[in-house]
Design an enzyme around this catalytic site. Sequence first.
Site, PDB file in Angstrom:
ATOM      1  N   LYS A 160     -28.164   3.367 -26.628  1.00  0.00           N
ATOM      2  CA  LYS A 160     -29.409   3.776 -27.267  1.00  0.00           C
ATOM      3  C   LYS A 160     -29.436   5.302 -27.228  1.00  0.00           C
ATOM      4  CE  LYS A 160     -34.331   2.505 -27.138  1.00  0.00           C
ATOM      5  NZ  LYS A 160     -34.535   2.175 -28.549  1.00  0.00           N
TER       6      LYS A 160
HETATM    7  N1  PPE Z   1     -32.888  -2.226 -32.160  1.00  0.00           N
HETATM    8  C1  PPE Z   1     -33.160  -0.907 -32.224  1.00  0.00           C
HETATM    9  C2  PPE Z   1     -32.369  -0.076 -33.167  1.00  0.00           C
HETATM   10  C3  PPE Z   1     -34.161  -0.366 -31.416  1.00  0.00           C
HETATM   11  O1  PPE Z   1     -34.400   0.940 -31.469  1.00  0.00           O
HETATM   12  C4  PPE Z   1     -34.902  -1.196 -30.565  1.00  0.00           C
HETATM   13  C5  PPE Z   1     -35.993  -0.638 -29.703  1.00  0.00           C
HETATM   14  C6  PPE Z   1     -34.590  -2.574 -30.530  1.00  0.00           C
HETATM   15  C7  PPE Z   1     -33.567  -3.049 -31.347  1.00  0.00           C
HETATM   16  C8  PPE Z   1     -35.284  -3.525 -29.603  1.00  0.00           C
HETATM   17  O2  PPE Z   1     -34.880  -3.273 -28.274  1.00  0.00           O
HETATM   18  P1  PPE Z   1     -35.840  -3.620 -27.031  1.00  0.00           P
HETATM   19  O3  PPE Z   1     -36.945  -2.617 -27.048  1.00  0.00           O
HETATM   20  O4  PPE Z   1     -34.948  -3.494 -25.863  1.00  0.00           O
HETATM   21  O5  PPE Z   1     -36.345  -4.997 -27.229  1.00  0.00           O
HETATM   22  N2  PPE Z   1     -36.688   0.461 -30.252  1.00  0.00           N
HETATM   23  C9  PPE Z   1     -37.489   1.301 -29.388  1.00  0.00           C
HETATM   24  C10 PPE Z   1     -37.863   2.613 -30.047  1.00  0.00           C
HETATM   25  C11 PPE Z   1     -38.757   2.537 -31.234  1.00  0.00           C
HETATM   26  C12 PPE Z   1     -39.198   3.912 -31.686  1.00  0.00           C
HETATM   27  O6  PPE Z   1     -39.741   4.014 -32.800  1.00  0.00           O
HETATM   28  O7  PPE Z   1     -39.062   4.885 -30.922  1.00  0.00           O
HETATM   29  C13 PPE Z   1     -38.698   0.556 -28.849  1.00  0.00           C
HETATM   30  O8  PPE Z   1     -39.081  -0.473 -29.393  1.00  0.00           O
HETATM   31  O9  PPE Z   1     -39.264   1.040 -27.857  1.00  0.00           O
END
Ligand code: PPE
Length: 309
Positions: A160
């Site tokens: 990430k």
């Molecule tokens: N894919 C991506 C590309 C992504 O950024 C997130 C989280 C997820 C899947 C889901 O991951 P999880 O949060 O572990 O379930 N995106 C983060 C950032 C969003 C933002 O705009 O900043 C979040 O949801 O916190």
Amino acid sequence: MDPRDEKGKIWYNGKFVNWWDAKIHVMSHALHYGSSFFEGIRCYGTPKGPAIFRLREHMQRLIDSAKIYRTEIPYTVDELMQATIDLIKVNDLQSAYIRPLAFRGYHSLGVDPTQCPVEVIIGVLNWGKYLGEEALAKGVDVRVSSWNRARANTYPSLAKAGGNYLNSQLIKLEAMADGYTEGISIDANGFVAEGSGENIFIVRDNVIHTPPAYGSPILPGITRNSAIRIATDFGMTIKESMIPRELLYVADEIFFTGTAAEVTPIRSIDRMKIGNGQRGPVTEQIQKRFFEIINGEVEDRYGWLTIIS
Ligand code: PPE
């Protein structure tokens, strides 16, 4: 953003500093070359006190994201967890969106980051409903993005990393410019990947499909993992498989998962109605259980909550 946020403290390399004092130099490496790693974590108000959702998993992922880029975060998972707990207490919060960030700071210019210090901050915000107030109940309208996710062995999707979010911004900006709430990316092989900041689940004929964590260029979300476990415990059939674009259009239900987005139904894609255009029963069941857990309304049988007493 709640104005209260800007009055709070930020954890900055082990110290609590005032919101407006948490600054970096303009020649910091991360600003020039995208060398940053971050997390999004939510803390929810429960009857037992503020509860942080899957804190350990998020901090482990932060360390792993950095490791992929040969970057060592100078704190352990336990130290980062404790810092987060202290931060919630110092700011006297019940609920919050928590943003840990590690980045290469200021030392020297040039792609080589090795001389630039690894700085770590944790900020807290009052982030409401990520995809709009009505999204959780009514669903969102999305499009398939014309931008692909980068193929494997280019920008590692398990990390990430800040730089990955340039691709996410292309997807999000295009979707918004065209009047959609969000975009769905397709991978380099033509299969469905994820949203700009969410994972995706497709329900058809009572089977739930989601792109594989390690076989498609997605961030294997912690909310995604939670939704899979909830669905499995309900006895639902769930399959991790490559998803052709057209399965989206003939699905009975589709939903996004993510820390910010939580569990959000999708009601249309490319102006085509999904199912009956409303939150479907499978989505609702998973969503309901997810909210019961995070709000402390049912027993935390998975051990997902860190309660701050
Ligand atoms: N894919 C991506 C590309 C992504 O950024 C997130 C989280 C997820 C899947 C889901 O991951 P999880 O949060 O572990 O379930 N995106 C983060 C950032 C969003 C933002 O705009 O900043 C979040 O949801 O916190």
